[in-house]
Design a protein around this motif. Structure first.
Motif, PDB file in Angstrom:
ATOM      1  N   ARG A   1       5.416 -44.898 -27.819  1.00  0.00           N
ATOM      2  CA  ARG A   1       6.462 -44.584 -28.794  1.00  0.00           C
ATOM      3  C   ARG A   1       7.161 -43.280 -28.427  1.00  0.00           C
ATOM      4  NH1 ARG A   1       4.716 -43.359 -34.783  1.00  0.00           N
ATOM      5  NH2 ARG A   1       5.113 -41.199 -34.188  1.00  0.00           N
TER       6      ARG A   1
ATOM      7  N   GLU B   1      11.075 -42.573 -27.209  1.00  0.00           N
ATOM      8  CA  GLU B   1      11.919 -41.603 -27.891  1.00  0.00           C
ATOM      9  C   GLU B   1      12.465 -40.573 -26.916  1.00  0.00           C
ATOM     10  OE1 GLU B   1       9.478 -40.039 -30.964  1.00  0.00           O
ATOM     11  OE2 GLU B   1       9.631 -41.826 -32.257  1.00  0.00           O
TER      12      GLU B   1
ATOM     13  N   LYS C   1      -0.498 -46.750 -27.731  1.00  0.00           N
ATOM     14  CA  LYS C   1       0.638 -47.160 -28.549  1.00  0.00           C
ATOM     15  C   LYS C   1       1.483 -45.948 -28.951  1.00  0.00           C
ATOM     16  CE  LYS C   1      -0.222 -50.381 -31.471  1.00  0.00           C
ATOM     17  NZ  LYS C   1      -0.691 -51.157 -32.660  1.00  0.00           N
TER      18      LYS C   1
END
Length: 217
Positions: free
Chosen positions: A208, A212, A204
């Motif tokens: 992320r 980004e 996870k």
């Protein structure tokens, strides 16, 4: 129902219209296995190999072009392991693997050839259809997706193929593709391979950071 054999170019007179392999039969469409009441072209038949004929009879579609796309789908599923050879190996790696005994010898000798045959059948594009010199209007928009030299019937099938080949998390791979887009299919594959064996929390967090970084370009 009477079917008219399509016009066949001389150089392709022995080829299956679906995959390019030697043709042994003809496939007539529409046919008794799936009744079509809104077919956009006249009843016709195309030269086909035995395997593609069997696949074509299973396709529940409304035009010969849609049937052809289904046949490619069946071929990709049937020869998934052969297509995976080209993903996991190069021709040079197989040739230089130096396995001189045991069960791997047969694989070493035939694997690349099987990959090439499967790839050629999947990539093959049948000639333009015409009946007695009149070209038929194509009423089907294909959903083909090409990656790493292989043309898949759809991006969904390509996704399934790479998930199974590399044992990827389907959820993570689809999320990664949503982040980068299908134009960067290879980048999503490479990223998700790095996630194999990681904990759910690590995966996870990596997703992320991946999102980004992609925003930053």
């Amino acid at each position: 129902m009477a079917h008219t054999l399509i016009d066949i170019p001389f150089e392709q007179r022995h080829q299956c219209w679906f995959c390019g392999e030697p043709s042994e039969l003809t496939f007539g469409f529409p046919h008794q296995y799936f009744l079509v009441f809104d077919c956009s072209h006249p009843p016709l038949s195309v030269p086909s190999c035995r395997e593609c004929t069997a696949f074509a009879r299973k396709a529940k579609q409304h035009s010969i072009w849609a049937v052809a796309n289904n046949v490619k789908h069946f071929l990709a599923q049937t020869y998934q392991k052969d297509l995976a050879i080209g993903i996991n190996w190069t021709k040079e790696e197989l040739a230089n693997s130096e396995f001189e005994s045991g069960n791997f010898v047969g694989f070493q000798k035939s694997a690349w050839m099987m990959y090439e045959i499967a790839k050629q059948r999947l990539n093959y594009q049948g000639w333009v259809l015409s009946l007695e010199g009149v070209e038929l209007d194509v009423d089907y928009i294909g959903t083909e997706f090409t990656f790493d030299g292989v043309t898949y019937p759809s991006v969904d099938l390509a996704i399934e193929h790479f998930i199974e080949t590399y044992d990827l998390s389907a959820e993570n791979f689809k999320k990664a593709l949503a982040i980068v887009g299908i134009d960067k299919f290879g980048k999503a594959v490479r990223f998700c391979r790095l996630l194999i064996g990681r904990t759910p929390e690590q995966q996870k967090l990596a997703l992320r950071y991946f999102a980004e970084d992609e925003k930053l370009g």
